[in-house]
Motif scaffolding. Sequence first.
Motif, PDB file in Angstrom:
ATOM      1  N   PRO A  32       4.207  -5.595  11.960  1.00 34.19           N
ATOM      2  CA  PRO A  32       3.009  -5.362  10.904  1.00 34.19           C
ATOM      3  C   PRO A  32       3.144  -4.122  10.582  1.00 34.19           C
ATOM      4  O   PRO A  32       3.320  -2.644  11.003  1.00 34.19           O
ATOM      5  N   SER A  33       2.431  -4.186   9.684  1.00 35.35           N
ATOM      6  CA  SER A  33       2.587  -2.655   9.132  1.00 35.35           C
ATOM      7  C   SER A  33       1.225  -2.682   7.924  1.00 35.35           C
ATOM      8  O   SER A  33      -0.042  -3.428   7.634  1.00 35.35           O
ATOM      9  N   ALA A  34       0.896  -1.005   8.056  1.00 33.93           N
ATOM     10  CA  ALA A  34      -0.460  -0.476   7.286  1.00 33.93           C
ATOM     11  C   ALA A  34      -0.394  -0.827   5.968  1.00 33.93           C
ATOM     12  O   ALA A  34      -1.223  -0.627   5.779  1.00 33.93           O
ATOM     13  N   ASP A  38      -5.504   3.264   5.133  1.00 35.22           N
ATOM     14  CA  ASP A  38      -4.823   4.548   6.554  1.00 35.22           C
ATOM     15  C   ASP A  38      -5.998   3.901   7.399  1.00 35.22           C
ATOM     16  O   ASP A  38      -7.521   3.977   7.215  1.00 35.22           O
ATOM     17  N   PHE A  39      -6.021   3.445   8.587  1.00 36.08           N
ATOM     18  CA  PHE A  39      -6.123   2.685   9.319  1.00 36.08           C
ATOM     19  C   PHE A  39      -7.238   3.840  10.398  1.00 36.08           C
ATOM     20  O   PHE A  39      -7.162   3.508  11.544  1.00 36.08           O
ATOM     21  N   SER A  40      -6.674   4.961   9.966  1.00 40.60           N
ATOM     22  CA  SER A  40      -7.293   6.255  10.976  1.00 40.60           C
ATOM     23  C   SER A  40      -8.475   6.329  11.470  1.00 40.60           C
ATOM     24  O   SER A  40      -8.396   6.915  13.394  1.00 40.60           O
ATOM     25  N   LYS A  41      -8.730   5.556  11.177  1.00 39.00           N
ATOM     26  CA  LYS A  41     -10.909   6.276  11.427  1.00 39.00           C
ATOM     27  C   LYS A  41     -11.332   5.423  11.080  1.00 39.00           C
ATOM     28  O   LYS A  41     -11.715   5.011   9.509  1.00 39.00           O
ATOM     29  N   TYR A  42     -10.874   3.849  11.108  1.00 42.52           N
ATOM     30  CA  TYR A  42     -11.986   2.523  10.891  1.00 42.52           C
ATOM     31  C   TYR A  42     -13.776   2.643  10.890  1.00 42.52           C
ATOM     32  O   TYR A  42     -13.399   2.631  12.399  1.00 42.52           O
ATOM     33  N   ILE A  43     -13.843   2.324  10.413  1.00 40.16           N
ATOM     34  CA  ILE A  43     -15.125   2.224  11.011  1.00 40.16           C
ATOM     35  C   ILE A  43     -15.808   0.766  10.646  1.00 40.16           C
ATOM     36  O   ILE A  43     -15.849  -0.267   9.191  1.00 40.16           O
ATOM     37  N   ALA A  44     -17.014  -0.073  11.199  1.00 40.05           N
ATOM     38  CA  ALA A  44     -18.083  -1.500  10.588  1.00 40.05           C
ATOM     39  C   ALA A  44     -19.084  -0.911  10.841  1.00 40.05           C
ATOM     40  O   ALA A  44     -19.693  -0.385  11.256  1.00 40.05           O
ATOM     41  N   LEU A  75      -5.336  -3.356  15.021  1.00 40.64           N
ATOM     42  CA  LEU A  75      -5.617  -1.842  13.810  1.00 40.64           C
ATOM     43  C   LEU A  75      -4.129  -0.933  14.022  1.00 40.64           C
ATOM     44  O   LEU A  75      -3.538  -0.394  14.132  1.00 40.64           O
ATOM     45  N   LYS A  76      -4.433  -0.445  16.162  1.00 43.41           N
ATOM     46  CA  LYS A  76      -4.151   0.049  16.929  1.00 43.41           C
ATOM     47  C   LYS A  76      -2.111   0.576  16.621  1.00 43.41           C
ATOM     48  O   LYS A  76      -1.968   1.346  16.320  1.00 43.41           O
ATOM     49  N   GLN A  77      -2.125  -1.211  16.254  1.00 43.56           N
ATOM     50  CA  GLN A  77      -0.230  -1.452  15.852  1.00 43.56           C
ATOM     51  C   GLN A  77       0.345  -0.448  14.681  1.00 43.56           C
ATOM     52  O   GLN A  77       0.964  -0.887  14.510  1.00 43.56           O
ATOM     53  N   VAL A  78      -1.309  -0.756  13.807  1.00 48.95           N
ATOM     54  CA  VAL A  78      -0.681   0.303  12.296  1.00 48.95           C
ATOM     55  C   VAL A  78      -1.208   1.064  12.357  1.00 48.95           C
ATOM     56  O   VAL A  78      -1.068   1.963  11.243  1.00 48.95           O
TER      57      VAL A  78
END
Length: 312
Positions: A32-34, A38-44, A75-78
Amino acid sequence: MKRLVNNIKLYLGILAIALASSCKPEIEGFQPSAGQADFSKYIAVGNSLTAGFADGGLYLEGQQVAYPNLIAAQLKQVGGGEFRSPFFSDEQRNGSGYLQLTALVNGQPQLENVTTNLAYRAEGRLAKYTDDIENLGVPGMRLDLSVWPAFSAANMYFERLLSDAEVGATTYMQYASQKNHTFFSFWLGNNDVLGYAMNGAVAVEGDPTKTLTTAATFNERYNQFIGALTANQQKGVVATIPDVTAIPYFTTVTRAALIAAVNASGASITDIYIRTGAGVARAATHAHLFVLPFASSGLVGSTSTENPIPYG
């Protein structure tokens, strides 16, 4: 000749299996790749589906399986960071309360409200949760109401997430776009048609939850919200709006089921009658939609001023 035919069939079978096997996707070694995100702070950002609203209420079990939590776990994987939701405590796990199925009578569901371990601090006000969160789902949120400060006081699910100073002064668009996020998912717009559809495609004056948002307003608010979420070049994903008439609320109760339920009670009928907006009564067809509460509303088989026609 028979043996030759059988051998040909065998070879063809082996060839078919070989071809099917060769078409299988190869996932071994997948990393898996980002990419450029940048997924460091994902909001829904979203409404009831984002929040985990289920069975007519917001409660802990529904919150825990809300789809943003599942996305965040992947997303924690990337490089995905912490993802927090405004969970109810175990002592108040039933939140706003919800409906549970107790029985089926003549094929019709019998429901009751769960009234224990609720999370109300006052009438129409849920226990506050003002810590930092990334799941920003608010049941009942609409695009046209996302710029109304007054909605933060009128909607108990939104009011719960705000400080007293913010209630009545903060819009949902402001609240969601000021989280210093790096990535977002966006699923708003369902409620801009759903409440209207659930009310039989009839608008209710003075009730913004039962009106149909105009295309012009929808387009303006959608672009405005996405613009706010991407103001600092953040990336995100948006979800489309399904055909609301395809959901169980409109498809579970059918003409055939209603007729069967009436006949099971001892009557003998062949039609269910409906009244049009012009006040004309006519027999329903299989193409008509009956909302979920209709079966238990007491209208079927009743005769009254509101419903003068039997079985309709």
